[in-house]
Design an enzyme around this catalytic site. Sequence first.
Site, short mmCIF file in Angstrom:
data_model
loop_
_atom_site.label_atom_id
_atom_site.label_comp_id
_atom_site.label_asym_id
_atom_site.label_seq_id
_atom_site.Cartn_x
_atom_site.Cartn_y
_atom_site.Cartn_z
N LYS A 57 0.76 -1.24 -0.04
CA LYS A 57 0.03 0.01 0.01
C LYS A 57 0.96 1.10 0.18
CE LYS A 57 -3.73 -2.31 2.22
NZ LYS A 57 -4.76 -2.58 3.64
N GLN A 101 -4.43 -0.87 9.92
CA GLN A 101 -4.31 -2.43 9.38
C GLN A 101 -4.83 -3.39 10.28
OE1 GLN A 101 -3.26 -3.13 6.06
NE2 GLN A 101 -3.87 -5.38 6.46
N ASP A 124 -10.95 3.11 4.50
CA ASP A 124 -11.14 1.83 4.53
C ASP A 124 -12.80 1.44 4.44
OD1 ASP A 124 -8.85 0.21 4.06
OD2 ASP A 124 -8.58 -0.10 6.12
#
Length: 303
Positions: A57, A101, A124
């Site tokens: 990412k 994460q 997200d």
Amino acid sequence: MMTTGGQIIDGKAHAATLRAGIAQQVIARMAAGARAPALAVVLVGDDPASQVYVRNKIGACEQAGITSIEHRHDTSLSQADLLALVARLNADPAVDGILVQLPLPAHIDTACVIAAIHPDKDVDGFHPVNAGRLATGLDGFVPCTPLGCLRLLESTLGDITGAEALVIGRSNIVGRPLASLLISASATVTVAHSRSRDLPDLTRRADIVIAAVGRAEMVRGHWLKPGATVIDVGINRVPRDSGVGTKLVGDVAFDEAAQVAAHITPVPGGVGPMTIACLLENTLKAASLAAAQDHSPQRPFPR
Ligand code: NDP
């Protein structure tokens, strides 16, 4: 991999096109005097898969001209300290998007951390406010993997109005948000899960099958309607046929399914690259949102 009857949907190529477009938009923003979009990436612990995902990412951000700010912490980080970090990132005007994460260590309440992220920095798309926006058809942040699946479907099939779509899996990360996206795209949607009866029969009726289960090669070729479009979200590590080492396979038995389907995503190289491209898209959207808020007292997203 065997030769296929169906056309392979090249997720890498689609993602490269999307990423190139985002890089162009970042350049245009900066030429107009804005700073680069900025993504804060928070990694707690040493889960090997998470390390790889975070590295990928951050690399993708760099290539698109997006600033990434990494916050790495030991597994021992307390929930209170993680919440304090999220609060600082929420308040920091130099941060547009925040990604924590997952999975988090067991002593941390994941739902509580997700709920602490400001919804307008929630790239997200996991915050309950964004889940609610998606479920009610409002604009907001959409989780990256379902968004990537929709982009692949639309670029492969065009308009999916009226198509019979089966989503296998009902997680908050993939299955549920994907079902909402497909409903908004006017597909006729069925969601299957571990308690569904006769999954092969449900699959046989579907024009579009999206598997997000986490069970290696569970969906078989003879389950599919001829000419169906298959999107395989699953990532499963299995022993190689030679017995030496491991390989990645999806939730769909690719070689069989490719003989029956009209279009199918491979694993790897299908949905995975689109997930990262959509994260960049969401980060750019967060930066645009922050800039719009600077210039207007109105919140760009409806409440
Ligand atoms: P979850 O484990 O959270 O959800 C799995 C879903 O599959 C559940 O709804 C479960 O049903 C359902 N399920 C389990 N067994 C069966 C079965 N035998 N028949 C029908 N349904 C079943 O997984 P995620 O949604 O997080 O991920 C799914 C897969 O996608 C994983 O392989 C993951 O690695 C991959 N993934 C890939 C991404 C990418 O970028 N390519 C991103 C995110 C995930 P129930 O709810 O009843 O338990």
